[in-house]
Each structure stands twice: as C-alpha cells, then as structure tokens.
Design a protein around this motif. Structure first.
Motif, PDB file in Angstrom:
ATOM      1  N   LEU A   1       3.940   5.504   2.730  1.00 24.96           N
ATOM      2  CA  LEU A   1       4.220   6.939   2.880  1.00 24.96           C
ATOM      3  C   LEU A   1       3.908   7.410   4.303  1.00 24.96           C
ATOM      4  O   LEU A   1       4.648   8.201   4.880  1.00 24.96           O
ATOM      5  N   ARG A   2       2.810   6.896   4.885  1.00 21.52           N
ATOM      6  CA  ARG A   2       2.482   7.302   6.265  1.00 21.52           C
ATOM      7  C   ARG A   2       3.585   6.850   7.223  1.00 21.52           C
ATOM      8  O   ARG A   2       3.956   7.575   8.146  1.00 21.52           O
ATOM      9  N   ALA A   3       4.143   5.646   6.983  1.00 26.10           N
ATOM     10  CA  ALA A   3       5.234   5.161   7.846  1.00 26.10           C
ATOM     11  C   ALA A   3       6.451   6.073   7.685  1.00 26.10           C
ATOM     12  O   ALA A   3       7.142   6.393   8.667  1.00 26.10           O
TER      13      ALA A   3
ATOM     14  N   PRO B   1      -1.293   2.035  -9.344  1.00 29.35           N
ATOM     15  CA  PRO B   1      -1.009   3.404  -9.775  1.00 29.35           C
ATOM     16  C   PRO B   1      -2.185   4.345  -9.529  1.00 29.35           C
ATOM     17  O   PRO B   1      -3.326   3.932  -9.452  1.00 29.35           O
ATOM     18  N   ARG B   2      -1.869   5.631  -9.428  1.00 28.59           N
ATOM     19  CA  ARG B   2      -2.882   6.660  -9.166  1.00 28.59           C
ATOM     20  C   ARG B   2      -3.003   7.618 -10.343  1.00 28.59           C
ATOM     21  O   ARG B   2      -3.861   8.495 -10.326  1.00 28.59           O
ATOM     22  N   THR B   3      -2.113   7.513 -11.332  1.00 23.42           N
ATOM     23  CA  THR B   3      -2.168   8.369 -12.527  1.00 23.42           C
ATOM     24  C   THR B   3      -1.807   7.488 -13.723  1.00 23.42           C
ATOM     25  O   THR B   3      -1.189   6.424 -13.550  1.00 23.42           O
TER      26      THR B   3
ATOM     27  N   VAL C   1       8.635  10.179  -7.655  1.00 27.14           N
ATOM     28  CA  VAL C   1       8.927   9.672  -6.299  1.00 27.14           C
ATOM     29  C   VAL C   1       8.273   8.300  -6.131  1.00 27.14           C
ATOM     30  O   VAL C   1       8.881   7.333  -5.665  1.00 27.14           O
ATOM     31  N   ILE C   2       7.012   8.210  -6.539  1.00 21.19           N
ATOM     32  CA  ILE C   2       6.264   6.958  -6.383  1.00 21.19           C
ATOM     33  C   ILE C   2       6.900   5.867  -7.252  1.00 21.19           C
ATOM     34  O   ILE C   2       7.088   4.723  -6.797  1.00 21.19           O
ATOM     35  N   LEU C   3       7.269   6.207  -8.468  1.00 24.48           N
ATOM     36  CA  LEU C   3       7.834   5.180  -9.359  1.00 24.48           C
ATOM     37  C   LEU C   3       9.181   4.687  -8.838  1.00 24.48           C
ATOM     38  O   LEU C   3       9.532   3.512  -9.005  1.00 24.48           O
TER      39      LEU C   3
ATOM     40  N   ALA D   1       0.410   8.230 -15.863  1.00 27.61           N
ATOM     41  CA  ALA D   1       1.887   8.219 -15.929  1.00 27.61           C
ATOM     42  C   ALA D   1       2.451   7.113 -15.033  1.00 27.61           C
ATOM     43  O   ALA D   1       3.431   6.436 -15.394  1.00 27.61           O
ATOM     44  N   GLN D   2       1.843   6.884 -13.864  1.00 29.67           N
ATOM     45  CA  GLN D   2       2.314   5.791 -12.990  1.00 29.67           C
ATOM     46  C   GLN D   2       2.029   4.436 -13.626  1.00 29.67           C
ATOM     47  O   GLN D   2       2.840   3.509 -13.536  1.00 29.67           O
ATOM     48  N   ALA D   3       0.863   4.304 -14.279  1.00 29.56           N
ATOM     49  CA  ALA D   3       0.521   3.019 -14.922  1.00 29.56           C
ATOM     50  C   ALA D   3       1.505   2.738 -16.058  1.00 29.56           C
ATOM     51  O   ALA D   3       1.969   1.605 -16.225  1.00 29.56           O
TER      52      ALA D   3
ATOM     53  N   SER E   1       0.887  -1.168   0.000  1.00 30.35           N
ATOM     54  CA  SER E   1       0.000   0.000   0.000  1.00 30.35           C
ATOM     55  C   SER E   1       0.923   1.216   0.000  1.00 30.35           C
ATOM     56  O   SER E   1       1.655   1.442   0.973  1.00 30.35           O
ATOM     57  N   THR E   2       0.903   1.992  -1.087  1.00 36.80           N
ATOM     58  CA  THR E   2       1.790   3.158  -1.131  1.00 36.80           C
ATOM     59  C   THR E   2       1.384   4.166  -0.044  1.00 36.80           C
ATOM     60  O   THR E   2       2.248   4.817   0.538  1.00 36.80           O
ATOM     61  N   GLY E   3       0.087   4.260   0.250  1.00 33.35           N
ATOM     62  CA  GLY E   3      -0.358   5.174   1.310  1.00 33.35           C
ATOM     63  C   GLY E   3       0.222   4.758   2.662  1.00 33.35           C
ATOM     64  O   GLY E   3       0.744   5.590   3.414  1.00 33.35           O
ATOM     65  N   ASP E   4       0.181   3.460   3.002  1.00 36.14           N
ATOM     66  CA  ASP E   4       0.738   2.986   4.282  1.00 36.14           C
ATOM     67  C   ASP E   4       2.241   3.241   4.326  1.00 36.14           C
ATOM     68  O   ASP E   4       2.797   3.653   5.351  1.00 36.14           O
TER      69      ASP E   4
ATOM     70  N   ASP F   1       3.407  17.236   3.093  1.00 40.62           N
ATOM     71  CA  ASP F   1       2.514  18.331   2.698  1.00 40.62           C
ATOM     72  C   ASP F   1       1.533  17.903   1.618  1.00 40.62           C
ATOM     73  O   ASP F   1       0.369  18.296   1.635  1.00 40.62           O
ATOM     74  N   TYR F   2       2.006  17.082   0.693  1.00 44.11           N
ATOM     75  CA  TYR F   2       1.098  16.578  -0.340  1.00 44.11           C
ATOM     76  C   TYR F   2      -0.028  15.788   0.322  1.00 44.11           C
ATOM     77  O   TYR F   2      -1.205  15.952   0.005  1.00 44.11           O
ATOM     78  N   MET F   3       0.376  14.917   1.232  1.00 46.43           N
ATOM     79  CA  MET F   3      -0.610  14.015   1.845  1.00 46.43           C
ATOM     80  C   MET F   3      -1.609  14.789   2.696  1.00 46.43           C
ATOM     81  O   MET F   3      -2.818  14.559   2.606  1.00 46.43           O
TER      82      MET F   3
ATOM     83  N   GLN G   1      -7.981  10.378  13.876  1.00 54.54           N
ATOM     84  CA  GLN G   1      -8.524  10.632  12.528  1.00 54.54           C
ATOM     85  C   GLN G   1      -7.389  11.132  11.648  1.00 54.54           C
ATOM     86  O   GLN G   1      -6.697  12.095  11.999  1.00 54.54           O
ATOM     87  N   ARG G   2      -7.162  10.459  10.515  1.00 60.80           N
ATOM     88  CA  ARG G   2      -6.119  10.896   9.595  1.00 60.80           C
ATOM     89  C   ARG G   2      -6.393  12.326   9.155  1.00 60.80           C
ATOM     90  O   ARG G   2      -7.534  12.682   8.910  1.00 60.80           O
ATOM     91  N   ASP G   3      -5.335  13.139   9.056  1.00 60.11           N
ATOM     92  CA  ASP G   3      -5.535  14.536   8.625  1.00 60.11           C
ATOM     93  C   ASP G   3      -6.271  14.584   7.295  1.00 60.11           C
ATOM     94  O   ASP G   3      -7.089  15.462   7.059  1.00 60.11           O
ATOM     95  N   ASP G   4      -5.958  13.600   6.423  1.00 60.67           N
ATOM     96  CA  ASP G   4      -6.574  13.665   5.095  1.00 60.67           C
ATOM     97  C   ASP G   4      -7.982  13.057   5.085  1.00 60.67           C
ATOM     98  O   ASP G   4      -8.612  12.977   4.046  1.00 60.67           O
ATOM     99  N   ASP G   5      -8.481  12.620   6.241  1.00 61.75           N
ATOM    100  CA  ASP G   5      -9.880  12.162   6.329  1.00 61.75           C
ATOM    101  C   ASP G   5     -10.802  13.258   6.863  1.00 61.75           C
ATOM    102  O   ASP G   5     -11.962  13.018   7.185  1.00 61.75           O
TER     103      ASP G   5
END
Ligand code: AMP
Length: 208
Positions: free
Chosen positions: A35-37, A86-88, A63-65, A90-92, A30-33, A51-53, A154-158
């Motif tokens: 990144l959170r770690a 992937p999320r875009t 960065v993701i690739l 370009a990532q796919a 999980s790229t989200g997990d 800041d993005y998150m 609660q996650r900031d992004d939630d």
C-alpha cells in the motif's frame, strides 16, 4: 504452506518476515509495504488507501481481499508469507475462500502496548527502499541516509497521535483473529520481546 505473521504494529513482523522468507524460501507479501508503494506511485489504489493509512485506520476489507486474490493467483502453489494480513476476521474468512487445501500456520508475535509505543515512536524508515531503522534500539544507518542512499523519514502513521489509534484498532479488530485461528489449532504464540535473532530462533522452533 501459507504462513501468517500476526502482531501489533511494531511487534517486529517486518523484521521477522525478512528472516523467515530467506530461511524458508517463501514469497513474502506485506500489505502495508504494497500500500505504501501504491501511495508513492499515486495509483488509484494509493489514492484510495492514503487517508486511511495516514489516520492509522484500516483500508476496507474488499480492497485488501482484491489484492490478496490477485496475489494468490499470481503465486499459485508457492509458499506464501503474509505480513500485516489478515487484519480483521472478515479478511481471515475471505482468505479461507482463496486457500483451496493449502496448509496454514499462524505465528502471533506477542508484545506489550508500552513496548509498541516506544518502538514505533522511535522507528524511522527509508523513503526509497522501505528499510526500517530504529536508533533507540541501536539499529541505525552508517550516516544520515539509508545504505541505499534514500532519505530516512518518520512514517506519518508512526507519529504518537496515530500510534494510539493503530493500537486500538489492533485490539478491537485484529486481535479476534487470534481466537479464530486458535480454535483451529494452527496458532503459535511467540514472545516478541528481545533481539531480532533471538525472536527468530523462537519463530523457527514453532515452524519445524
Ligand atoms: P503496516 O505497515 O502493516 O503497519 O500497515 C500500514 C497501514 O496500511 C495500516 O495502518 C493500514 O492503514 C494499512 N494496511 C496494511 N495492511 C492492511 C490490511 N490487511 N487491512 C487493512 N489495512 C491494511
């Protein structure tokens, strides 16, 4: 096999990923997990991503690739389940470059925006182990803390301001991937409404 779980934030990717990896014995990223770690550790990656998150924006594709390339090298030959990547487009496309001749299947969890908003605004997570609870759906810890003893937050992004942003990014940047994989006939759309076990049954049916 490379299995990609697509879906809006809150569509249930993490919940289904837990079941899929156990049932099909796959590596799970999980790229989200991840990144959170990294944010929690305060690593260079975490400082860059934070800041993005927090704003509900996507971390840059390069960065993701880079993360995915390292992960695939470390897990060569294994079945991998990607959740949140992937999320875009370009990532796919970047992923294509790493795949060699691995078979790819894509499961898209389909859910309406209203359901996402309700689920995410009541979602809570464990700060220590990342476990997800949702009291509004009856998924709650026995006491105030997580079963691992960690604090529930609660996650900031939630938060509601950020949820709208994330949904907008999903529709504009991530949804085009559905067409990208649809054209290759490797896409399976699964109704993401209902109880987690019910949804998993549908997911399994697409994977046999
Ligand atoms: P998630 O837990 O999958 O909802 O991801 C949380 C946040 O991490 C996202 O809102 C993005 O800021 C970032 N993120 C996770 N995966 C990616 C990705 N594949 N590409 C760009 N940003 C990502």
């Amino acid at each position: 096999m490379i299995l990609i779980l697509l879906g809006a934030p809150g569509a249930g990717k993490g919940t289904q990923a837990e079941r899929i990896k156990a049932h099909f014995d796959m590596q799970h990223l999980s790229t989200g997990d991840l990144l959170r770690a990294a944010v929690k550790e305060g690593s260079e990656l975490g400082k860059l991503a934070k800041d993005y998150m927090d704003g509900g924006k996507l971390v840059p594709d390069d960065v993701i690739l880079g993360i995915i390339n390292d992960y695939m090298k470390a897990n060569e030959g294994a079945g991998i389940l990607f959740d949140g990547f992937p999320r875009t487009v370009a990532q796919a496309e970047g992923l294509d470059g790493f795949l060699k001749d691995a078979e790819v299947k894509v499961v898209s969890l389909e859910i309406e925006d209203e359901v996402v908003i309700n689920r995410l605004s009541s979602r809570r997570s464990c700060r220590a182990c990342g476990r997800v609870y949702n009291p509004a759906l009856g998924i709650k810890p026995a006491g105030d803390a997580c079963e691992c003893g960690g604090e529930i937050y609660q996650r900031d992004d939630d938060r509601s301001e950020t949820i709208a942003n994330r949904l907008n990014i999903f529709h504009t940047q991530t949804e085009p991937i559905i067409e990208f994989y649809g054209a290759r006939k490797v896409l399976y759309k699964v109704n993401g409404n209902g109880a987690p076990d019910e949804i998993f049954k549908r997911v399994k049916e697409t994977l046999v």
